[in-house]
Enzyme design. Structure first.
Site, short mmCIF file in Angstrom:
data_model
loop_
_atom_site.label_atom_id
_atom_site.label_comp_id
_atom_site.label_asym_id
_atom_site.label_seq_id
_atom_site.Cartn_x
_atom_site.Cartn_y
_atom_site.Cartn_z
N ARG A 15 -6.68 5.80 3.36
CA ARG A 15 -5.90 5.79 1.94
C ARG A 15 -6.30 4.17 1.60
NH1 ARG A 15 -3.41 4.06 -1.71
NH2 ARG A 15 -1.48 3.69 0.07
N ASP A 16 -4.83 3.71 1.98
CA ASP A 16 -5.18 2.40 1.69
C ASP A 16 -6.51 1.84 1.90
OD1 ASP A 16 -3.59 0.08 0.02
OD2 ASP A 16 -1.72 0.75 1.30
N HIS A 206 5.79 -3.29 6.04
CA HIS A 206 4.47 -2.55 5.27
C HIS A 206 3.50 -4.64 4.82
CE1 HIS A 206 0.56 -0.96 3.34
NE2 HIS A 206 0.28 -1.95 2.63
N HIS A 208 0.07 -7.09 3.61
CA HIS A 208 -1.40 -7.44 3.61
C HIS A 208 -1.44 -9.29 3.98
CE1 HIS A 208 -2.44 -4.35 0.18
NE2 HIS A 208 -1.44 -4.00 0.67
N CYS A 239 -5.17 -3.82 -3.04
CA CYS A 239 -4.94 -2.75 -4.19
C CYS A 239 -5.19 -2.73 -5.24
CB CYS A 239 -3.18 -3.28 -4.90
SG CYS A 239 -2.27 -2.71 -5.83
N ASN A 248 -5.10 -4.88 3.67
CA ASN A 248 -3.82 -5.15 4.64
C ASN A 248 -3.84 -5.46 5.86
OD1 ASN A 248 -2.25 -2.50 3.14
ND2 ASN A 248 -4.07 -1.74 3.63
#
Length: 302
Positions: A15-16, A206, A208, A239, A248
């Protein structure tokens, strides 16, 4: 040194990792990627998101992905609004992720609402989801720095996380969206969150790797008692609403580091490498994570 014996990795690559990918990745390739990640030992994963195909075309096959990949493991579907929730209700998915930025400027760019407006809209939705038996994950964006407002006040992060916890969410994924946090900042924030909320909600970090500090930040979080981390196989991601935010932190780099420290993850690095090889043929940029490149150059290292 007080470190945990086991850590849970939440894989966000499908997803991300893929949401901002320039190439349109075939649905069957996404499904294969997800299944290979599961075969590697991933037990929690962001599968896809119900977002506007106009703005995020890579996620236009969300229902097909869900139908093909659901199992008894935890499979998150990101839903930005009521429309996304209603689409989720049409599937068998029972794990949902919502998101809000601590920074209202970021939140406005992302979903055209202030943080306060988003929380007011989410409150009845979250109550409904919990009543229906869903596992709810709240993703907290711009928890350290915002691309528009600069440094974010840690007190605002704690307040938003507390509000979400009071709303009854099961998990908080607290994000360094643009990869500017230092290990000291990470330790201080997550130590505060763990002290205040750790007995009420699952806490996930989370990061990056925009400035190369993600692994150091994860190590700092381990010392703060955090045992859940979002990572993306191959370091995929970024993003679309955060200029300069690169991928990420790579699942394989995190797992390798944890294993070297004797911390269990349940993940097979060789199988994980195979999953990354498969998806690498469909993405626009070369996979350049440290562990992946090491294995590619010297296959015996697996």
């Amino acid at each position: 040194m007080n470190l945990p014996g086991k850590v849970t990795i939440i894989e966000v690559g499908p997803r991300d990792g893929l949401q901002n990918e320039k190439n349109q990745v075939p649905t069957e390739s996404k499904i294969s990627f997800i299944k290979e990640l599961k075969n590697a030992g991933i037990t929690e994963m962001e599968l896809t998101s119900f977002v506007s195909p106009k703005w995020v075309p890579q996620m236009s096959d969300a229902k097909e992905i869900i139908d093909a990949c659901l199992d008894k493991k935890r499979n998150f579907v990101l839903t930005p609004n009521r429309k996304g929730i209603e689409r989720l209700y049409e599937t068998d998915g029972k794990d949902v992720a919502v998101f809000v930025g601590v920074s209202s400027a970021f939140n406005k760019k992302n979903i055209n609402k202030t943080t306060e407006e988003s929380m007011a809209e989410l409150r009845p939705i979250l109550a409904e989801l919990k009543q229906k038996g869903y596992f709810v994950r709240a993703c907290i964006s711009t928890s350290f720095y915002c691309p528009y407002d600069g440094k974010v006040d840690p007190k605002a992060v704690v307040a938003l996380c507390t509000q979400f916890t009071d709303f009854g969410v099961d998990e908080l994924s607290v994000a360094d969206t643009i990869g500017m946090a230092s290990p000291l900042e990470s330790y201080q924030l997550f130590n505060e969150l763990n002290t205040r909320l750790g007995d009420r909600v699952l806490l996930t970090a989370h990061f990056h790797d925009t400035r190369g500090m993600a692994l150091a930040n994860i190590y700092a979080c381990l010392q703060a008692g955090i045992t859940r981390f979002d990572t993306s196989a191959g370091g995929l991601g970024g993003c679309p609403f955060a200029p300069g935010a690169t991928g990420n932190v790579a699942t394989e780099d995190v797992v390798f580091m944890l294993h070297q420290m004797g911390i269990e993850t349940g993940i097979d690095l060789k199988a994980l490498h195979k999953a990354i090889q498969g998806i690498s043929e469909h993405v626009s940029r070369k996979i350049e994570t440290k562990y992946y490149n090491l294995v590619e150059q010297t296959p015996s290292c697996t």
